[in-house]
Design a protein around this motif. Structure first.
Motif, short mmCIF file in Angstrom:
data_model
loop_
_atom_site.label_atom_id
_atom_site.label_comp_id
_atom_site.label_asym_id
_atom_site.label_seq_id
_atom_site.Cartn_x
_atom_site.Cartn_y
_atom_site.Cartn_z
N ARG A 8 0.83 -1.21 0.00
CA ARG A 8 0.00 0.00 0.00
C ARG A 8 0.86 1.25 0.00
NH1 ARG A 8 -5.39 -1.17 3.65
NH2 ARG A 8 -5.91 -3.10 2.59
N ALA A 11 0.28 8.18 1.30
CA ALA A 11 -0.35 9.31 0.60
C ALA A 11 0.56 10.54 0.64
CB ALA A 11 -1.69 9.63 1.24
N GLU A 13 -0.08 13.59 0.38
CA GLU A 13 -0.53 14.73 1.20
C GLU A 13 -0.34 14.48 2.69
OE1 GLU A 13 -2.16 13.00 -1.03
OE2 GLU A 13 -4.25 12.64 -0.49
N ASP A 14 -0.03 13.23 3.04
CA ASP A 14 0.26 12.94 4.45
C ASP A 14 1.74 13.08 4.79
OD1 ASP A 14 -2.39 12.44 4.86
OD2 ASP A 14 -2.22 10.25 4.73
N ARG A 207 -2.66 12.31 -5.17
CA ARG A 207 -4.08 12.01 -5.40
C ARG A 207 -4.40 11.70 -6.86
NH1 ARG A 207 -8.10 15.74 -2.88
NH2 ARG A 207 -9.36 14.25 -4.06
N ASP A 436 -0.60 0.25 -15.97
CA ASP A 436 -1.70 -0.29 -15.17
C ASP A 436 -2.46 -1.31 -16.02
OD1 ASP A 436 -3.50 1.01 -16.83
OD2 ASP A 436 -3.97 2.59 -15.40
N LYS A 440 -2.24 1.91 -19.27
CA LYS A 440 -1.76 3.30 -19.17
C LYS A 440 -0.61 3.38 -18.18
CE LYS A 440 -6.19 5.29 -20.09
NZ LYS A 440 -7.36 5.86 -19.43
N PRO A 441 0.37 4.23 -18.47
CA PRO A 441 1.50 4.36 -17.55
C PRO A 441 1.07 4.92 -16.19
CG PRO A 441 2.07 5.27 -19.70
CD PRO A 441 0.58 5.02 -19.70
N VAL A 442 1.66 4.39 -15.15
CA VAL A 442 1.51 4.96 -13.81
C VAL A 442 2.54 6.07 -13.72
CG1 VAL A 442 1.71 4.52 -11.34
CG2 VAL A 442 0.81 2.72 -12.87
N ALA B 7 -10.20 0.00 -13.73
CA ALA B 7 -9.21 -0.41 -12.74
C ALA B 7 -8.98 0.64 -11.67
CB ALA B 7 -7.90 -0.74 -13.44
N ARG B 8 -8.94 1.89 -12.05
CA ARG B 8 -8.60 2.94 -11.09
C ARG B 8 -9.84 3.40 -10.34
NH1 ARG B 8 -3.81 6.70 -13.62
NH2 ARG B 8 -2.45 4.96 -14.14
N ALA B 11 -11.96 8.77 -6.28
CA ALA B 11 -11.68 9.20 -4.90
C ALA B 11 -12.96 9.67 -4.20
CB ALA B 11 -10.65 10.33 -4.91
N GLU B 13 -13.43 11.59 -1.78
CA GLU B 13 -13.54 13.03 -1.47
C GLU B 13 -13.85 13.85 -2.72
OE1 GLU B 13 -11.08 10.95 -0.91
OE2 GLU B 13 -9.11 11.87 -1.17
N ARG B 207 -9.73 7.80 1.55
CA ARG B 207 -8.29 7.96 1.72
C ARG B 207 -7.67 6.86 2.57
NH1 ARG B 207 -6.27 13.47 3.21
NH2 ARG B 207 -4.41 12.15 3.20
N ARG B 247 -2.46 -11.58 -21.22
CA ARG B 247 -1.51 -11.18 -20.18
C ARG B 247 -1.40 -12.16 -19.03
NH1 ARG B 247 -3.48 -5.86 -18.04
NH2 ARG B 247 -5.38 -6.25 -19.22
N ASP B 436 -5.68 -7.94 0.25
CA ASP B 436 -4.61 -7.32 -0.52
C ASP B 436 -3.42 -8.27 -0.53
OD1 ASP B 436 -3.17 -7.05 1.84
OD2 ASP B 436 -3.52 -4.90 2.02
#
Lengths: 494, 494
Positions: A8, A11, A13-14, A207, A436, A440-442, B7-8, B11, B13, B207, B247, B436
């Motif tokens: 995991r 974040a 922002e943390d 984010r 991903d 698409k690229p991360v 997949a994504r 959020a 918030e 979050r 894949r 996970d």
């Protein structure tokens, strides 16, 4: 700070403050990480390597330092081999299996000569000499060997054969340590900041899903590292992580000798944790060094039902991988008195039965009448004609096994030496950008080597030198792409 | 709102308002989704099903409506079979392969009788009668059949055999539609809100990593759905998603007949996108209905090298899956005049060669002398003694193949009918909680059926009814657990 797992992300922002800032953060200091760092630093990026061990190495340093290159190197030419980009590409495509990465294969084939030159430019020495025959690695400091299934069916029909295993000049086995040392020296010379005993705990992601840095444990303290241009995962595979093996590649549970140091899959897990796609996770390389002495290649292999299952002149790893597909827990290698020599101790291959006739051997192994002996008789009948119409073993390795006494050597998956490492990992573009599951690229994340599914992505097609080729070449691409990515962002914003 | 990928996650918030609120959101309305919804609603949770198709069904409705239950059902007892929880558990463990899920297997074995009762309580009818012999599904409306490899080696040595395929009362094949209809009616009766033509675009995650809802496209508009107690993914496997097959399970690229409707892997991808671990993604079930007529089971199978490879009395799917492991692109089923009957048209199995002797057949197939004919001769020699010491086919299926003329039927991976579906998926607890890669539950996320790696997780061990057993039983657990999770949170907070 709460608890960490490697999967995991933390974040962005943390993060209250960054303890370190770099442009490119490379995780893992094997051949992939070193190559990535060299290119990133050479491109002008501040580059930091974080290595969980106390020095460079990784699985690369446990290897023979052999790199699969071709297309007509000076060494190939000097030895009289006429290789081409097309032949190299065709071989790599065939060896890549049902989902070979055509983009990576094509790029690698075209750039192979340049990559060989780059290795020399870093200071990697090559004596330039060819050693004929079927060997695992040179016992000497010679360069070029046949290191795959190029001359064996069906590859011989799919690509014009040439030897392509280029081994670092180093007396005997184990040149991988020297290779990494040379790359390490180059990286340090370019000003790469190397942090050892530094275990990366998690990626930091903002984010938007972009990777902005990482959290690393140094001196038992977590440090927040800002990587302005990206993180490059060069953490190797997961052969040392029994739990991952169980979940993703349980067939490898039967093998007891992982080739790895810190190959715990942490980079793959961290990549997955930020949306990276992990593909072909069931694939692994394995080999038992049964071709030493090589006279044994003239023997034939049977499974516990007494059936042959492959042309035994394929690359030893392909033969070994196919052994694992057979029912039961062991394979017999059959030899007659003319070709028999004791396998090297390392292989832990024992004699299971001896007989004056193949029927005696069959009986001693407890096999039903008409199994092993019938297989040998059929093989012998054709071998006497110089052909193997069933498995297509090349005539140069065909011998009528009629010079008794006869022996069955046992390759036992639990007790013999079956080394292995994993081939599944993050899905990446040739540039090293991690994709991903939607393709698409991360943003901000790159990977190379066995943390990815690269050139070697099919256990049955592996050839020696393919992983180091992938590590060094695509490590370079990842490092270069990461170093360039900030510029690209700036350019895009303008 | 920016672009969506499945997949994504979206959020939490960033959700400005919720269009809908429910307690438990179930995605997919096959047997798993229906079972989950029934239990969630029965536990008092407001429950909404989102189904991308225009009605219930999924791959479940394409099935025979057969469920693998045992441990001594009334039907088993009436037919004189003495099954036990222990035997059921032992069989499921063996059938689960090298990473069988012992926790799920144990729970299912203990609860199997209760689960069968639950199915009846929902209104699923069972006639209660047994049909002996080796069949794929009853042509009638009978109940109990041998639906796996229970009587075949090696399973017969690992678990006391009993027939466990319990088929819904329905005349002929295809009872799966009826099964889903009954479960749908029950769900609606319990007040489940059913939304069809509703494609879920992404999960919503807060979050902390908890799933709090989903985004669904209805009438071409994205709606935000708050799921206060959790989301249950019952979206099926990925056999219809060619890119995922490539894949994750490229061996299945060789097969052309996926059993699926909307099995595009979207739930697996969404689960992975929030950290869910997808395991055993390389595994798939496949079968070609070659055992119709069953007299053909007395034939033997050889690969293109003329070698047998399995005891042909195993479950047809296990035999078919093992075919795919063989080199080449086809398998031959050898029969003599006494047992030969034309395979059903559906199977698209053609006659490849006919001969007065097995040597003639061998020659007509272009095989080297001493391959196919030698295999048959050895088989015949032992069959005459009533045994098969090499492959352990049960004596009841042994017949000397000496009544010419002889025939080789061709099962061609591209041209014959090889149906398949995938077995890999999200890693879940028996409660349906999605794990996970560190083995921790993803808060608010549940899954069941082929979106998970469940009871059937090894292609070589699949038996008919195992997937529907897994879908219905673990669908129920997931629905119940989701419904209870808010209470648990409240309790924890108090």
């Amino acid at each position: 700070m709460t608890e960490f797992t490697t999967a995991r992300p933390f974040a962005h922002e943390d993060v209250s403050h960054w303890d370190l800032e770099t442009d490119v953060a490379v995780v893992g200091f094997g051949a992939s990480g070193a190559s990535a760092a060299i290119e990133a630093a050479a491109a002008g990026a501040r580059t930091t390597i974080f290595e969980m061990g106390s020095g460079s190495g990784g699985a690369s340093a446990l290897s023979g330092g052999e790199i699969y290159v071709g297309g007509g190197t000076d060494v190939q030419q000097a030895a009289g081999f006429d290789d081409s980009v097309e032949a190299l590409e065709a071989y790599l495509l065939a060896a890549g299996g049902p989902d070979a990465d055509a983009a990576k294969v094509g790029l690698y084939a075209r750039e192979s000569l340049n990559h060989f030159q780059w290795l020399k430019d870093q200071g990697v020495p090559y004596k330039g000499t060819f050693v004929p025959g079927k060997i695992i690695e040179p016992e000497t400091d010679d360069t070029l060997i046949w290191s795959g299934s190029e001359e064996a069916w069906p590859f011989s029909e799919q690509a014009k054969p040439a030897p392509r295993g280029h081994v670092i000049q180093h007396m005997g086995w184990g040149g991988g340590r020297k290779l990494v040392d040379i790359l390490e020296a180059k990286a340090r010379e370019l000003g790469v900041d190397v942090r050892c005993d530094a275990r990366v705990l998690s990626l930091v992601v903002d984010r938007s899903g972009a990777v902005t840095g990482l959290v690393v444990k140094i001196d038992n303290k977590p440090l927040f590292v800002r990587a302005t241009r990206g993180v490059v995962l060069c953490t190797g595979g997961f052969c040392m992580n029994q739990d991952m093996i169980r979940r993703y590649a349980p067939e490898a549970l039967r093998l007891s000798d992982p080739i790895g140091e810190n190959d715990n899959g942490s980079g793959i897990l961290m990549g997955m944790g930020v949306g990276g796609d992990a593909i072909h996770m069931d694939q692994f390389f394995t080999t038992c060094p049964w071709i030493m002495p090589p006279s044994l290649v003239k023997g034939i292999m049977v499974n516990q039902r007494g059936q042959r299952f492959i042309n035994e002149d394929c690359y030893h790893g392909r033969v070994s991988r196919t052994m694992i597909d057979q029912p039961g827990d062991r394979i017999y290698l059959l030899a007659d008195n003319a070709i028999f020599e004791r396998p090297i101790d390392l292989a832990r291959i024992e004699i299971a039965a001896v007989g004056e006739t193949w029927e005696e051997v069959e009986q001693e192994l407890g096999m039903p009448e008409g199994t092993l002996a019938a297989t040998v008789n059929t093989f012998n009948r054709y071998a006497a004609e110089g052909r193997d119409p069933i498995f297509h073993k090349h005539p140069q390795w065909l011998k009528v096994l009629d010079d008794g006494p006869f022996v069955a050597l046992e390759l036992n998956f639990r007790d013999s030496y079956f080394s292995f490492f994993t081939l599944g990992g993050l899905s990446t573009l040739p540039t090293g950008e991690v994709l991903d599951s939607a393709g698409k690229p991360v943003s901000g994340l790159f990977a190379a080597g066995r943390a990815t599914s690269g050139l070697p992505r099919w256990g049955h097609g592996y050839s020696s030198g393919m992983s180091l080729a992938d590590c060094t070449f695509f490590g370079r691409q990842a490092g270069r792409q990461a170093a360039a990515s900030a510029d690209a962002l700036v350019a895009a914003a303008e």
